[in-house]
Scaffold this active site. Structure first.
Site, short mmCIF file in Angstrom:
data_model
loop_
_atom_site.label_atom_id
_atom_site.label_comp_id
_atom_site.label_asym_id
_atom_site.label_seq_id
_atom_site.Cartn_x
_atom_site.Cartn_y
_atom_site.Cartn_z
CB THR A 22 37.93 33.13 30.21
OG1 THR A 22 36.89 32.41 31.57
CG2 THR A 22 38.13 32.53 29.21
N GLY A 23 37.65 35.50 33.75
CA GLY A 23 37.25 36.34 33.85
C GLY A 23 38.00 37.56 33.99
NE ARG A 24 35.91 43.77 34.69
CZ ARG A 24 36.89 45.27 35.66
NH1 ARG A 24 37.41 45.27 35.27
NH2 ARG A 24 36.51 44.81 37.09
CB THR A 40 37.56 33.85 45.40
OG1 THR A 40 38.64 33.17 43.74
CG2 THR A 40 36.14 33.92 45.73
CD GLU A 41 37.32 41.01 48.14
OE1 GLU A 41 36.82 41.00 48.74
OE2 GLU A 41 38.33 41.02 47.31
CD GLU A 81 44.22 43.05 58.27
OE1 GLU A 81 43.66 42.32 58.44
OE2 GLU A 81 43.96 43.81 57.62
CG HIS A 101 41.06 42.52 55.12
ND1 HIS A 101 42.34 42.58 55.84
CD2 HIS A 101 41.45 42.24 54.21
CE1 HIS A 101 43.25 43.20 54.61
NE2 HIS A 101 43.11 42.69 53.60
#
Lengths: 305, 423
Positions: free
Chosen positions: A17-19, A101-102, A219, A260
């Site tokens: 339900t998160g945007r 998720t970050e 990287e 990152h």
């Protein structure tokens, strides 16, 4: 064929339900042959629906409603709750977990990865955009809205693996423009500890008949590229690999983090220059620019440029 | 986030590991008080977040309180590696039988913490590992099963330490392992771990690094240590320009338009996202360009935020033009960024077609974005123009058509602090 998922896979979205999750759900439903999203989970929101996908309080309810095992989960809950959400998915038999998720603390990532190993589940991410099998299915925000994803990704022989979600699409789009499609593209995430590294995905690509070459985006920071170089040398892989290394400027700025969380030059071994040397010693060609990648791949799989 | 030595020792002490009766002082008078309390020979150590203290004269030995105060006075005004000390640590000088090393770090490949132990303490562990690999014990441990004493014993026994030493070191290592996980550390190191003449063990120096992602849930410890939320403890402190970038990013919660790092070039960069920014910064330099800054935009920032970032960069002294470039975007709207950067130029009284060297953001809502750019005569390109080619065009515009084979020299604006930055 593909790795990790195919058009028949079903999955749930935790935090639906998160945007961002609402958008991601729409994108996945619309892309390719249409993802089979069999439920969403947001504690306290039982009974709602998101683009027709029923919402549950717990993963257990979603499994019961589905009447059978659930293959995958896309986890998009806030960092403080991610570990619990992933534990919940693992305990209910979910075998492929994409963590979007970050900013999840490393200890939590290590715990999730360890529990996943105990239950024979695989984690992709965290801090990633997920997995896409061109024209078939996508699991996660990779490539964006279905229309945009269709523009960048086409089916073909190249496996793409990238520490940057955005660069997964940039590289795939460059391959597509040159007539080289992708078997599966995986955004593995930019954190210091991730569920699946280059070397851990290689055996899957190796076993996939469609895949003829691998393109990776790398990287500075960490030892994942050294691990890949070792894997290639020890396993006599049939797949040629072409790499692109971003963040070369960071070699001059040890201790500073850019991009990152996993990109920080801490020692001699994790600089861009050192990684390029290690990869090339293992026979992995490192491109100077993204635009060189299609030509380098074609040379290696015997397709006229 | 790195801790000062005096903080690291407090953390170690909090975890139940024996430490010396040290004191922290920010003035010569305070240092004298601590030395008087200790009453005997002391060591005065500069509290800076950098290595090489001994070589720079930041560690001195005193026999009495007067001498301790004198040394503190000198050390407090001594700059080391571009850092001024926060204070001095006054430590009783210990008579040691032997120095050991104990540490815990993450192993990103095994995805577990690894405990390191050596009976060659007091020197850099990497040097020991390289020259005397048999003198370093190692042991990975689980993050979901509780750490148990026998795991520490196994690591200690690897280097041939036995007897009372082994039994006394074991609980210290166990506490260090738990501390590492409990406090979200990325490095927890005691070096040296000293064995005193009477057989007791004590942490004589400690180095702790906490992961930034762990900070929100470590507020209790941080408050106890007096570490404020604004302390970044990066390799160098943020410049006013970078702080202004943070302000732009916190204007609202939509997307990212920040992560600004200052350089002293003439080409301002409004670039994204994470990997795209790294790629584009390299690309500008590869074509001989001199970036004025690094930054990241992504996650669909508001027009206001995109404009704020562009304005900040445009107003930076020495910036002639900005290049607005990203890798293909899927969750950031091209038209919103276009609107933002054009708005920034107009509000500063600039002609967007003059100030924006190039706009290369392909992806969602690109047609709408390109329409806006066309209206203002800004040069733009879609995905058929590579990131490197876009960077080349921007550099050419700002520097004229001079060929540049070598990357330009890169200087960070605040090159006097922290890391080596010269190309």
């Amino acid at each position: 064929m593909s790795i990790l998922i195919d058009e028949g896979a079903n999955f749930i979205v935790q935090g639906i339900t998160g945007r961002e999750a609402v958008n991601l759900t729409r994108e996945c439903l619309d892309y390719g042959k249409g993802a089979r999203i069999v439920g969403g989970v947001t504690p306290g929101r039982l009974g709602r629906d998101v683009h027709g996908v029923p919402v549950f309080d717990t993963v257990a309810q979603a499994v019961e409603h589905n009447g059978g095992p659930i293959d995958g989960s896309v986890v998009t809950v806030p960092p403080a709750f991610t570990k619990d959400a992933v534990f919940e998915a693992i305990r209910h038999g979910v075998k492929l977990i994409v963590i979007v998720t970050e900013r999840i603390p490393r200890r939590d990532v290590a715990e999730m990865v360890e529990l996943a190993a105990v239950h024979d589940a695989r984690i992709i991410g965290p801090n990633c955009l997920g997995v896409i099998v061109p024209d078939e299915i996508k699991m996660g925000g990779i490539g964006g809205p279905a229309r945009d994803a269709a523009k960048a990704y086409t089916p073909g022989p190249v496996g793409v693996v990238s520490r940057s979600g955005g660069m997964t699409t940039e590289m795939s789009s460059t391959l597509t423009a040159a007539g080289l499609g992708q078997s599966t593209a995986v955004s593995i995430g930019g954190d210091a500890i991730i569920g699946s590294t280059y070397a851990e995905l290689m055996p899957l690509f190796e076993a996939d008949a469609q895949t003829e070459a691998i393109v990776i985006y790398t990287e500075p920071g960490g030892r994942m590229e050294a691990e890949l170089a070792n894997w290639v040398q020890e396993n006599d892989s049939r797949l040629p690999i072409v790499a692109f290394m971003a963040g070369r400027f960071m070699d001059e700025m040890p201790g500073m983090s850019f991009g990152h969380a996993g990109t920080i030059v801490e020692g001699k071994e994790d600089t861009a220059a050192e990684k390029i040397a290690r990869l090339e010693a293992a026979g992995i060609k490192v491109a100077e620019e993204i635009s060189e990648i299609p030509g380098l791949v074609k040379e290696r799989i015997g397709v006229a440029a | 986030m790195r801790f000062f030595e005096y903080e690291s020792r407090q953390i170690v002490k909090r975890a139940g590991i024996p430490v010396t009766d040290f004191g922290f002082a920010t003035s010569a008078a305070q240092a004298r008080e601590v030395a008087e309390r200790i009453g005997g020979p002391t060591v005065i150590k500069s509290q800076v977040l950098t290595g090489g203290r001994m070589k720079a004269g930041g560690v001195r030995f005193a026999d009495g309180a007067d001498e301790a105060a004198e040394h503190a006075e000198a050390i407090l005004s001594l700059e080391i590696g571009g850092h001024m000390p926060r204070g001095v640590l006054v430590d009783p000088r210990a008579e040691l039988r032997q120095e050991y090393y104990a540490g815990v770090v993450w192993d990103g490949i095994r995805k577990q913490p690894v405990m390191l132990f050596s009976d060659m303490g007091g020197i850099d562990i990497e040097e020991v590992a390289e020259k005397h690999p048999d003198r370093v014990g190692r042991g990975h441990f689980s993050t979901i099963l509780p750490f148990s004493d026998h795991q520490a014993k196994e690591v200690v026994a690897q280097v041939g330490v036995s007897g009372r030493q082994l039994t006394r070191i074991t609980p210290i290592l166990t506490r260090l392992a738990r501390l590492f996980l409990d406090y979200d550390m990325t490095l927890a190191e005691i070096n040296p771990l000293g064995e005193l003449e009477d057989g007791r063990f004590v942490a004589l120096d400690a180095h702790m690094d906490m992961e930034n992602e762990g900070r929100p849930r470590q507020s209790e410890l941080l408050a106890e240590l007096g570490v404020g939320g604004e302390e970044t403890r990066q390799a160098r402190e943020p410049t006013p320009f970078e702080l202004a970038g943070e302000e732009v990013d916190s204007m609202d919660h939509r997307g990212v338009a920040g992560n600004v790092t200052e350089f002293d070039g003439n080409l301002g960069l409004v670039i994204g996202a994470g990997g795209g920014s790294l790629t584009l910064f390299d690309a500008v330099r590869a074509h001989g360009g001199r970036p004025a800054n690094y930054c990241e935009i992504g996650g669909n920032p508001s027009v206001r935020k995109a404009a704020g970032l562009a304005k900040l960069v445009l107003q930076k002294p020495g910036v002639d033009k900005i290049a607005v470039m990203m890798s293909i975007v899927s969750n950031t709207r091209v038209d919103i960024v276009a609107r933002g950067v054009v708005k920034a130029c107009l509000e500063l009284g600039h002609d967007p077609s003059e100030k924006i060297a190039i706009f290369r953001i392909p992806g969602a809502w690109e047609d709408e974005g390109f329409k806006i750019l066309e209206k203002y005569g800004v040069e733009y390109c879609d995905r058929s123009v590579s990131m490197h080619e876009a960077a080349r065009r921007a550099v050419k515009k700002i520097q004229g058509p001079a060929p540049a084979a070598e990357p330009a020299e890169m200087r960070q604006t605040t090159a006097e602090v922290g890391a080596e930055t010269d190309a």
